[in-house]
Scaffold this active site. Structure first.
Site, mmCIF file in Angstrom:
data_model
loop_
_atom_site.group_PDB
_atom_site.id
_atom_site.type_symbol
_atom_site.label_atom_id
_atom_site.label_comp_id
_atom_site.label_asym_id
_atom_site.label_seq_id
_atom_site.Cartn_x
_atom_site.Cartn_y
_atom_site.Cartn_z
ATOM 1 N N ASN A 1 0.883 -1.172 0.000
ATOM 2 C CA ASN A 1 0.000 0.000 0.000
ATOM 3 C C ASN A 1 0.916 1.216 0.000
ATOM 4 O O ASN A 1 1.441 1.624 1.032
ATOM 5 C CB ASN A 1 -0.869 -0.049 1.249
ATOM 6 C CG ASN A 1 -2.066 0.883 1.226
ATOM 7 O OD1 ASN A 1 -2.688 1.094 2.253
ATOM 8 N ND2 ASN A 1 -2.419 1.447 0.084
ATOM 9 N N CYS B 1 -5.274 5.865 7.447
ATOM 10 C CA CYS B 1 -4.677 4.765 6.692
ATOM 11 C C CYS B 1 -3.691 4.062 7.614
ATOM 12 O O CYS B 1 -2.693 4.656 8.031
ATOM 13 C CB CYS B 1 -3.970 5.278 5.439
ATOM 14 S SG CYS B 1 -3.061 4.001 4.553
ATOM 15 N N ASN C 1 -1.638 1.479 7.008
ATOM 16 C CA ASN C 1 -0.322 1.290 6.391
ATOM 17 C C ASN C 1 0.412 2.620 6.272
ATOM 18 O O ASN C 1 1.626 2.697 6.481
ATOM 19 C CB ASN C 1 -0.478 0.645 5.016
ATOM 20 C CG ASN C 1 -1.001 -0.774 5.101
ATOM 21 O OD1 ASN C 1 -0.501 -1.581 5.873
ATOM 22 N ND2 ASN C 1 -2.020 -1.076 4.317
ATOM 23 N N ASN D 1 -12.667 5.541 9.108
ATOM 24 C CA ASN D 1 -13.204 5.604 7.758
ATOM 25 C C ASN D 1 -14.104 4.389 7.558
ATOM 26 O O ASN D 1 -13.939 3.364 8.218
ATOM 27 C CB ASN D 1 -12.079 5.659 6.704
ATOM 28 C CG ASN D 1 -11.051 4.553 6.876
ATOM 29 O OD1 ASN D 1 -11.130 3.749 7.791
ATOM 30 N ND2 ASN D 1 -10.080 4.508 5.995
ATOM 31 N N HIS E 1 -16.042 1.009 6.328
ATOM 32 C CA HIS E 1 -15.704 -0.257 5.686
ATOM 33 C C HIS E 1 -16.926 -1.158 5.633
ATOM 34 O O HIS E 1 -17.702 -1.234 6.588
ATOM 35 C CB HIS E 1 -14.591 -0.979 6.452
ATOM 36 C CG HIS E 1 -13.286 -0.261 6.401
ATOM 37 N ND1 HIS E 1 -12.365 -0.458 5.403
ATOM 38 C CD2 HIS E 1 -12.747 0.679 7.209
ATOM 39 C CE1 HIS E 1 -11.312 0.317 5.595
ATOM 40 N NE2 HIS E 1 -11.526 1.025 6.702
ATOM 41 N N ASN F 1 -15.057 1.783 1.712
ATOM 42 C CA ASN F 1 -14.049 0.795 1.368
ATOM 43 C C ASN F 1 -14.712 -0.572 1.527
ATOM 44 O O ASN F 1 -15.572 -0.747 2.396
ATOM 45 C CB ASN F 1 -12.854 0.889 2.318
ATOM 46 C CG ASN F 1 -12.273 2.289 2.377
ATOM 47 O OD1 ASN F 1 -11.523 2.699 1.513
ATOM 48 N ND2 ASN F 1 -12.638 3.044 3.415
ATOM 49 N N GLU G 1 -10.530 0.194 -2.232
ATOM 50 C CA GLU G 1 -10.512 1.421 -1.438
ATOM 51 C C GLU G 1 -11.221 2.552 -2.176
ATOM 52 O O GLU G 1 -10.967 2.782 -3.360
ATOM 53 C CB GLU G 1 -9.068 1.835 -1.129
ATOM 54 C CG GLU G 1 -8.366 0.888 -0.174
ATOM 55 C CD GLU G 1 -7.147 1.524 0.468
ATOM 56 O OE1 GLU G 1 -7.282 2.635 1.030
ATOM 57 O OE2 GLU G 1 -6.060 0.919 0.401
ATOM 58 N N ARG G 2 -12.099 3.236 -1.454
ATOM 59 C CA ARG G 2 -12.812 4.361 -2.061
ATOM 60 C C ARG G 2 -11.804 5.430 -2.487
ATOM 61 O O ARG G 2 -10.869 5.758 -1.761
ATOM 62 C CB ARG G 2 -13.847 4.947 -1.094
ATOM 63 C CG ARG G 2 -13.256 5.521 0.177
ATOM 64 C CD ARG G 2 -14.288 6.234 1.023
ATOM 65 N NE ARG G 2 -13.644 6.769 2.220
ATOM 66 C CZ ARG G 2 -14.232 7.558 3.108
ATOM 67 N NH1 ARG G 2 -15.496 7.893 2.944
ATOM 68 N NH2 ARG G 2 -13.584 8.000 4.154
ATOM 69 N N CYS H 1 -4.659 -2.727 2.977
ATOM 70 C CA CYS H 1 -5.350 -1.617 3.641
ATOM 71 C C CYS H 1 -5.338 -1.903 5.134
ATOM 72 O O CYS H 1 -5.942 -2.883 5.588
ATOM 73 C CB CYS H 1 -6.777 -1.479 3.128
ATOM 74 S SG CYS H 1 -7.744 -0.208 3.981
ATOM 75 N N GLY H 2 -4.651 -1.056 5.895
ATOM 76 C CA GLY H 2 -4.527 -1.273 7.329
ATOM 77 C C GLY H 2 -5.842 -1.156 8.065
ATOM 78 O O GLY H 2 -6.203 -2.029 8.861
ATOM 79 N N GLY I 1 -8.749 -1.381 6.748
ATOM 80 C CA GLY I 1 -9.611 -2.441 6.235
ATOM 81 C C GLY I 1 -9.310 -3.779 6.872
ATOM 82 O O GLY I 1 -10.218 -4.589 7.135
#
Length: 297
Positions: free
Chosen positions: A11, A75, A77, A176, A178, A210, A228-229, A237-238, A240
């Site tokens: 990522n 995020c 990552n 965010n 998910h 996401n 990912e959006r 995706c961390g 996620g």
């Protein structure tokens, strides 16, 4: 302007050190740079850009843009790479420090890397998952009339129809939104690039979402791909991955309070959550520098 290309499990983002100087053009300049520089044919190439600043609420601040120029709240990552950057640069001497993104403060801890050496792995306290539908957010007006309380309802294994197919969807926010979908085989051949955008832009998700497509191999192991959006499919995706483990625990598919290994296209992350709402999710994984350079902004 100097930049550093870094990635966590593939990522990848383009990082700018703005601890001593502002990014040219302010927020609009940052947005334009994200779109132009993320292009893998005509730019540097990446899933977006991340600007590192001195923090107000924390030791450092992470300002993140997706490849389409939209802001992203968090995020996992990316924030590990921020941790590696500031530690390797000598901006912090402690093995534990904080970083904020859009007001949310995360605690980072160096796992592998001695003083004076490069960091290779960090653990991040990602905070507690948000499970209330309205706060994720999902469109509560679309929830079943059987819902007792739309304001506090959780969306666990909810039947969401996408392109004529019903997907049992569990929704979690890690800062965010998910949507986690469990499938019955490893996701290597799952049509992520076809189905992912349909989830992202579905009216069920007022701020887009996401989407994680995950396969449970056993109670300690998950395979996952992510859409990912604002970016598309990424190698990892961390947030996620954290959301997927939370969803798996909520659905009784893996064990709480145990290290769950999630295999992503770009590598592995380890996630631990107690299963109790309000408790933090802990994510451990690698952070790597790819190359450095300068570019005219």
């Amino acid at each position: 302007m100097k930049f550093t290309k870094m990635h966590g499990c593939g990522n990848d983002y383009i990082y700018f050190d703005c601890t001593k100087t502002d990014f040219p053009g302010g927020a609009e300049g940052e947005k334009r740079a994200a779109i132009a520089l993320s292009d893998r044919h005509f730019g540097i190439g990446g899933d977006g850009i991340i600007i590192i600043k001195k923090g107000i609420k924390a030791d450092f601040e992470m300002v993140m843009y997706n490849a389409d120029g939209s802001r992203s709240q968090m995020c996992g990552n990316g924030i590990r790479c921020v941790g590696k950057y500031v530690y390797d640069a000598g901006y912090t001497k402690g093995r534990e420090f904080t970083a904020e993104s859009m007001g949310a403060v995360k605690i980072l801890k160096v796992v592998e890397g001695e003083p004076g050496q490069k960091v290779t792995k960090l653990c991040v306290d990602m905070g507690s998952p948000i499970l209330q539908a309205a706060k994720i957010p999902v469109n509560t007006n679309m929830l079943s009339s059987a819902t007792v309380s739309k304001d506090s309802n959780t969306v666990i294994s909810y039947p969401l129809t996408i392109a004529g197919v019903e997907y049992k969807t569990t929704c979690v926010s890690m800062g965010n939104p998910h949507a986690v979908v469990f499938i019955d085989k490893k996701p290597a051949d799952f049509p992520v690039c076809e189905i992912g955008p349909l989830f992202e832009n579905n009216e069920f998700f007022p701020e887009r979402t996401n989407t994680e497509f995950a396969y449970i191999e056993d109670r300690r192991t998950i395979y996952m791909r992510v859409w990912e959006r604002g970016t598309g499919e990424t190698l990892a995706c961390g947030t996620g991955t954290c959301a997927t483990v939370v969803a798996a625990i909520l659905n009784g598919l893996v064990d709480a309070n145990q290290k769950i290994t999630v295999h992503l296209l770009g590598g592995d992350l380890e996630i631990v959550w107690s299963g109790k709402e309000g408790d933090s999710v802990f994510m451990t994984g690698p952070a790597e520098t790819v190359f450095t350079g300068t570019i005219e902004i």
